[in-house]
Design an enzyme around this catalytic site. Structure first.
Site, short mmCIF file in Angstrom:
data_model
loop_
_atom_site.label_atom_id
_atom_site.label_comp_id
_atom_site.label_asym_id
_atom_site.label_seq_id
_atom_site.Cartn_x
_atom_site.Cartn_y
_atom_site.Cartn_z
N GLU A 1 3.94 -1.87 -6.21
CA GLU A 1 2.75 -1.01 -6.17
C GLU A 1 2.14 -1.23 -4.79
O GLU A 1 1.49 -2.24 -4.55
CB GLU A 1 1.76 -1.41 -7.27
CG GLU A 1 2.27 -1.20 -8.68
CD GLU A 1 2.42 0.27 -9.05
OE1 GLU A 1 1.80 1.13 -8.38
OE2 GLU A 1 3.16 0.56 -10.00
N CYS B 1 -6.39 1.28 -3.50
CA CYS B 1 -5.18 2.00 -3.09
C CYS B 1 -5.30 3.47 -3.47
O CYS B 1 -4.62 4.32 -2.92
CB CYS B 1 -3.96 1.38 -3.75
SG CYS B 1 -4.15 1.29 -5.53
#
Ligand code: NAD
Length: 472
Positions: free
Chosen positions: A246, A280
């Site tokens: 990720e 993010c």
């Protein structure tokens, strides 16, 4: 407050300590134990020893440990939120939202633990049977970043427990206290010794490289920057370790000319300012149709200007400090370069004096070639670009190596769906500024990552498929 390492069910001192800093004033909150190479190896030993019996532990038992941990996190939410806010700097409302989000992963995966299914069917030839089962992949190394110290840990621990994997957790050096507090909760909920171990090497790169070259480690689940992700993919290649990545994002937020401006501003405030922009998922490239540009920028700047910046845990604070002076300075450098390159400053854009790692809410109007758009700005900075056609907006949105998340606003659902289908991203929000949901698959395409966390997919990152062929 836990400050020791956790190895084989014991809280132990390390070979040294590292200072955890409160970024809002630079003070030391705690000294946390750092692990030696021997301790990192001891964590692998413990996870490996516990693996077989943990894999055989009844799903109901594993499920109930997670369920209890969910309840305990909610019961202790105020304490956890304060801890997060202290070591990370984020505003208390963001920290509280994170604790809820993090706890929900335990609840979701408690529910998933007892629903891992297989498949039994007749082969097309008719004389054979195909039996497909899913088994825990084994010892898993979990590496987490500082921006969501609780959420990124539970998003990995939850599915690992659901799958029956043992773990070695390496939290970020900036924010280890939250991870240790969560491990403490899991211990109190009855997680057997050796199933979850916490290490914190002082020299991360070389130490983690050794762990990844240990043939007993079978799986790496990493959340962090694309830069470090690429290093780890290379390290993991040596033992062909399964990787779930990720990584970074650089989300476009596209406002088409028929968008509801008020709703789009509200959505952008969430997409940009959740966690002070250190996410993010943060909208980092805001593309607005020229015909509504002035009105949109004015309303958005007004909403940004109304945010109260201050010490995260103090009442009323909506924008806390960045995690460190170093991170804050990275934000400031990107803004300064953008200003020097001709960006128009609608709000903020100046580094405040003082000891805290603060940066104000900032709105810039930039050209489509401004370098700030090529970087993941991990802070409260919103660069806006005006566009003329949907095609131009789509091309700009896709002009990046990242592909984690995107947002599009339009009152015409068909138009928005067509736009969303053209966007290269693992997740797209239509008229929504917040997508993260433990029940949904989270993850990116392009250099934003490999695999998915949460949803029905999350547990499969910790399972391997076995096909058993049966002659009848
Ligand atoms: P980072 O990559 O610097 O660090 C992440 C983790 O990796 C930390 O625990 C760090 O100590 C460790 N690390 C650093 N160098 C290492 C090495 N050589 N070997 C092994 N481990 C190493 O990222 P960060 O600054 O902590 O977090 C911010 C980044 O994380 C941003 O790029 C953000 O987009 C990304 N992120 C992604 C997601 C997602 O779900 N895609 C979620 C949160 C954060």
């Amino acid at each position: 407050m836990r400050t020791q390492l956790y190895i084989d069910g014991q809280w132990v001192d390390g070979s040294g300590t590292l200072d955890v800093i409160d970024p809002s004033d630079g003070s030391v909150i705690a000294k946390v134990a750092t692990s030696s190479d021997e301790q990192n190896l001891a964590a692998v030993d413990a996870a490996d020893r516990a693996a077989a019996s943990w894999a055989k532990t009844a799903p109901r038992i594993r499920s109930e440990i997670l369920r209890k941990a969910f309840e305990m996190m909610i019961a202790e939410a105020d304490y956890l939120a304060e801890l997060i806010s202290k070591e990370n700097g984020k505003a208390l409302p963001d920290a509280k939202a994170e604790v809820n989000y993090a706890a929900e992963f335990f609840r979701w995966f408690a529910e998933e633990t007892v629903r891992i299914s297989g498949d039994f069917r007749m082969a097309p030839s008719g004389d054979k049977r195909i039996l497909v089962t899913h088994q825990p992949i084994g010892v898993s190394l979990l590496i987490t970043p500082w921006n969501f110290p609780a959420g990124m840990a539970t998003r990995k621990i939850g599915p690992a427990v659901a799958a029956g994997c043992t773990m070695i957790l390496k939290p970020a050096g900036e924010t280890p206290l939250t991870a240790l507090a969560i491990v403490d909760i899991l211990e109190r909920c009855g997680l057997p010794k050796g199933v979850l171990n916490v290490i914190l090497p002082a020299q991360t790169g070389p130490a983690i490289s050794k762990v990844l070259h240990d043939s007993r480690v079978k799986n790496l689940s990493f959340t962090g920057s694309t830069f470090v992700g690429k290093i780890l993919l290379k390290e993991a290649a040596d033992q062909v370790i399964r990787c779930s990545m990720e990584l970074g994002g650089n989300a476009p937020f596209v406002v088409l000319d028929d968008a509801n401006i008020e709703e789009a501003v509200k959505g952008l405030m969430m997409a940009k300012m959740r966690n002070g922009g250190a996410a993010c998922t943060a909208a980092n490239r805001i593309y607005v149709a020229r015909s509504i540009g002035d009105k949109f920028i004015a309303e958005f700047s007004k909403a940004m200007a109304a945010l109260k910046m201050g010490v995260g845990r103090e009442a009323g604070t909506q924008l806390g400090a960045s995690v460190s002076i170093k991170e804050r300075n990275k934000i400031a450098e990107l803004v300064d370069a953008s200003k020097a390159g001709g960006a128009k400053v609608h709000l903020g854009g100046t580094t405040p004096d003082g000891a805290g790692a603060f940066y104000p809410a900032t709105v810039l109007e930039v050209s489509k070639d401004d370098k700030i758009l090529a970087n993941e700005v991990f802070g409260p900075v919103a660069p806006v670009v005006l566009f003329d056609t949907d095609e131009e907006a789509l091309a700009m949105a896709n002009d990046t190596e990242f592909g984690l998340i995107s947002y599009v606003y339009s009152e015409d659902l068909k138009r928005a769906i067509r736009f969303a289908e053209g966007i290269e991203a693992g997740m797209v929000g239509i008229n929504r500024g917040l997508l993260s949901d433990p029940a949904a698959p989270f993850g990116g395409v392009k250099q934003s990552g490999l695999g998915r966390e949460g949803g029905f997919d999350g547990v499969h990152e910790f399972l391997q498929t076995k096909y058993i062929g049966v002659e009848i």
